[in-house]
Design a protein around this motif. Structure first.
Motif, mmCIF file in Angstrom:
data_model
loop_
_atom_site.group_PDB
_atom_site.id
_atom_site.type_symbol
_atom_site.label_atom_id
_atom_site.label_comp_id
_atom_site.label_asym_id
_atom_site.label_seq_id
_atom_site.Cartn_x
_atom_site.Cartn_y
_atom_site.Cartn_z
ATOM 1 N N ILE A 54 -9.296 -42.677 -2.765
ATOM 2 C CA ILE A 54 -8.734 -43.053 -1.460
ATOM 3 C C ILE A 54 -7.274 -42.599 -1.462
ATOM 4 C CG2 ILE A 54 -8.152 -44.936 0.119
ATOM 5 C CD1 ILE A 54 -10.380 -46.617 -1.276
ATOM 6 N N VAL A 55 -6.926 -41.748 -0.517
ATOM 7 C CA VAL A 55 -5.595 -41.127 -0.462
ATOM 8 C C VAL A 55 -5.026 -41.340 0.947
ATOM 9 C CG1 VAL A 55 -4.422 -38.889 -0.699
ATOM 10 C CG2 VAL A 55 -6.463 -39.357 -2.055
ATOM 11 N N PRO A 56 -3.723 -41.585 1.090
ATOM 12 C CA PRO A 56 -3.189 -41.669 2.454
ATOM 13 C C PRO A 56 -3.412 -40.367 3.224
ATOM 14 C CG PRO A 56 -1.417 -41.904 0.826
ATOM 15 C CD PRO A 56 -2.694 -41.762 0.067
ATOM 16 N N GLY A 57 -3.802 -40.462 4.472
ATOM 17 C CA GLY A 57 -4.056 -39.279 5.296
ATOM 18 C C GLY A 57 -2.759 -38.625 5.766
ATOM 19 N N ILE A 58 -2.871 -37.569 6.538
ATOM 20 C CA ILE A 58 -1.720 -36.767 6.955
ATOM 21 C C ILE A 58 -0.676 -37.634 7.676
ATOM 22 C CG2 ILE A 58 -0.955 -34.909 8.496
ATOM 23 C CD1 ILE A 58 -3.532 -33.409 7.870
ATOM 24 N N HIS A 59 -1.109 -38.324 8.717
ATOM 25 C CA HIS A 59 -0.195 -39.138 9.520
ATOM 26 C C HIS A 59 0.430 -40.242 8.660
ATOM 27 C CE1 HIS A 59 1.244 -40.858 13.314
ATOM 28 N NE2 HIS A 59 0.928 -42.037 12.802
ATOM 29 N N MET A 60 -0.401 -40.881 7.829
ATOM 30 C CA MET A 60 0.068 -42.001 7.004
ATOM 31 C C MET A 60 1.088 -41.542 5.964
ATOM 32 S SD MET A 60 -2.156 -44.706 4.811
ATOM 33 C CE MET A 60 -3.568 -44.822 5.888
ATOM 34 N N GLN A 61 0.887 -40.369 5.375
ATOM 35 C CA GLN A 61 1.843 -39.840 4.392
ATOM 36 C C GLN A 61 3.180 -39.517 5.055
ATOM 37 O OE1 GLN A 61 0.817 -36.947 1.430
ATOM 38 N NE2 GLN A 61 -1.335 -37.534 1.374
ATOM 39 N N GLN A 62 3.110 -38.935 6.234
ATOM 40 C CA GLN A 62 4.354 -38.615 6.955
ATOM 41 C C GLN A 62 5.110 -39.897 7.287
ATOM 42 O OE1 GLN A 62 3.207 -36.290 10.366
ATOM 43 N NE2 GLN A 62 2.675 -34.483 9.158
ATOM 44 N N LYS A 63 4.375 -40.875 7.791
ATOM 45 C CA LYS A 63 4.936 -42.175 8.164
ATOM 46 C C LYS A 63 5.570 -42.875 6.962
ATOM 47 C CE LYS A 63 4.938 -44.716 11.935
ATOM 48 N NZ LYS A 63 6.041 -44.339 12.781
ATOM 49 N N ALA A 64 4.922 -42.766 5.823
ATOM 50 C CA ALA A 64 5.432 -43.417 4.605
ATOM 51 C C ALA A 64 6.812 -42.870 4.257
ATOM 52 C CB ALA A 64 4.461 -43.201 3.443
ATOM 53 N N VAL A 65 6.972 -41.553 4.347
ATOM 54 C CA VAL A 65 8.267 -40.949 3.993
ATOM 55 C C VAL A 65 9.344 -41.350 5.001
ATOM 56 C CG1 VAL A 65 9.522 -38.806 3.551
ATOM 57 C CG2 VAL A 65 7.132 -39.006 2.853
ATOM 58 N N ARG A 70 8.888 -34.970 13.874
ATOM 59 C CA ARG A 70 8.881 -34.664 15.310
ATOM 60 C C ARG A 70 7.454 -34.836 15.816
ATOM 61 N NH1 ARG A 70 7.497 -29.430 13.489
ATOM 62 N NH2 ARG A 70 9.412 -28.544 12.682
ATOM 63 N N ASP A 71 7.317 -34.998 17.130
ATOM 64 C CA ASP A 71 5.997 -35.239 17.714
ATOM 65 C C ASP A 71 5.061 -34.059 17.489
ATOM 66 O OD1 ASP A 71 6.618 -37.726 18.552
ATOM 67 O OD2 ASP A 71 7.166 -37.139 20.589
ATOM 68 N N GLN A 72 5.582 -32.858 17.722
ATOM 69 C CA GLN A 72 4.737 -31.658 17.612
ATOM 70 C C GLN A 72 4.373 -31.405 16.146
ATOM 71 O OE1 GLN A 72 6.572 -27.918 18.459
ATOM 72 N NE2 GLN A 72 4.648 -26.910 17.922
ATOM 73 N N GLN A 73 3.084 -31.278 15.879
ATOM 74 C CA GLN A 73 2.611 -31.073 14.513
ATOM 75 C C GLN A 73 2.319 -29.603 14.264
ATOM 76 O OE1 GLN A 73 1.886 -33.304 11.882
ATOM 77 N NE2 GLN A 73 2.780 -35.025 13.001
ATOM 78 N N GLN A 74 2.783 -29.109 13.108
ATOM 79 C CA GLN A 74 2.379 -27.765 12.686
ATOM 80 C C GLN A 74 1.576 -27.940 11.413
ATOM 81 O OE1 GLN A 74 6.337 -26.196 12.263
ATOM 82 N NE2 GLN A 74 6.364 -26.450 10.050
ATOM 83 N N PHE A 75 0.603 -27.075 11.213
ATOM 84 C CA PHE A 75 -0.213 -27.172 10.009
ATOM 85 C C PHE A 75 -0.025 -25.883 9.238
ATOM 86 C CE2 PHE A 75 -2.024 -29.946 13.247
ATOM 87 C CZ PHE A 75 -1.986 -31.157 12.573
ATOM 88 N N GLU A 76 1.041 -25.849 8.437
ATOM 89 C CA GLU A 76 1.423 -24.652 7.687
ATOM 90 C C GLU A 76 1.745 -25.013 6.253
ATOM 91 O OE1 GLU A 76 4.719 -22.729 9.625
ATOM 92 O OE2 GLU A 76 3.671 -22.697 11.560
#
Ligand SMILES: Nc1ncnc2c1ncn2[C@@H]1O[C@H](COP(=O)(O)OP(=O)(O)OP(=O)(O)O)[C@@H](O)[C@H]1O
Ligand SMILES: CC(C)(CO)[C@@H](O)C(=O)NCCC(=O)O
Ligand SMILES: [K+]
Length: 232
Positions: free
Chosen positions: A134-145, A155-161
């Motif tokens: 069980i690993v924190p997902g993308i949004h949750m990892q960003q939020k944690a930091v 920022r609101d706009q997400q890039q996947f790079e």
């Protein structure tokens, strides 16, 4: 009009709904919005709170039909849990594995659900669950930091790079994206012979970066698993 069964996957962020009729699964995008016809029953799997469930039940206005809860268990058909307390495994993980087994019977599998949390489960060819992550997902990892630092902003706009980045929000987003891809590759390195199936809200953005892996996307994995619990 013929009536079907409403299937609900109640997650920590979203509720996903599918209408099941004559063996066909049709996604309902704006639940509790428009349905093909009023369902004869509701089957649901929830990893959310009981309060959330009750709220949903009243919002849906489907209080006059039976609501059947699906729970994780020690065994279902060929699938066997590895948990000493099988009921404590998230039912979304349990159902994703059941669905995966239906797509690829008698096959060693890695089942990935890229949702609020990212889960990876390893299934032997005989249906024995070997364990998972069980690993924190993308949004949750960003939020944690951003929550635990003073100067990291998103920022609101997400890039996947994957590239190393040159501003704060891009460094955060690309870093988290790299971490998520890395954990999927790590699972593949542990059991390279396993066929991989991925589902969940973030599956489509991850897929293009995983082309070298034996991986397929299956958006309805959890619902495929749910249909095995419907008794006619
Ligand atoms: N406000 C938000 N909160 C959480 N995730 C969000 C939000 N907005 C967009 N997302 C995206 O949705 C992803 C989760 O996907 P999705 O909502 O489909 O998960 P899920 O599988 O439904 O999770 P769960 O079943 O736990 O609700 C996040 O990683 C993120 O990329
Ligand atoms: C890990 C999540 C949050 C993923 O949705 C869910 O499967 C869950 O709440 N699981 C309970 C704990 C467990 O699976 O061991
Ligand atoms: K989920």
């Amino acid at each position: 009009m013929k009536q079907g069964i409403l299937l609900l996957d109640i997650g920590n962020t979203r509720v996903k709904a599918v209408y099941w009729l004559d063996g066909q699964l049709t996604a309902i995008t704006d639940f509790p919005g428009v349905m093909p016809a009023s369902p004869v029953a509701v089957y649901y799997a929830s990893v959310a709170t009981d309060e959330r469930l009750e709220q949903l039940r009243s919002e849906s206005q489907l209080t006059d039909v039976d609501w059947h809860q699906i729970r994780s268990e020690a065994q279902k058909d060929q699938l066997r849990s590895s948990y000493a307390k099988p009921e404590t495994m998230g039912v979304d993980r349990w159902l994703a594995m059941l669905g995966a087994q239906q797509c690829y019977p008698h096959t060693e599998l890695l089942v990935i659900d890229a949702g609020t949390a990212l889960t990876i489960d390893h299934l032997a060819a005989d249906g024995q669950h070997r364990g998972g992550w069980i690993v924190p997902g993308i949004h949750m990892q960003q939020k944690a930091v951003t929550n635990y630092t003073a100067r990291v902003f998103n920022r609101d706009q997400q890039q996947f790079e994957l590239a190393f980045a040159q501003d704060t929000a891009s460094c955060l987003q690309n870093g988290v994206f790299a971490a998520i891809l890395a954990v999927i590759r790590q699972a593949n390195q542990l059991v390279p012979q396993a066929k991989m199936l991925i589902t969940g809200g973030d599956a489509t953005v991850l897929m293009p970066f995983l082309a070298e892996l034996p991986i397929e996307i299956e958006p309805l994995l959890i619902f495929r698993g749910m249909t095995r619990y419907i008794v006619n």
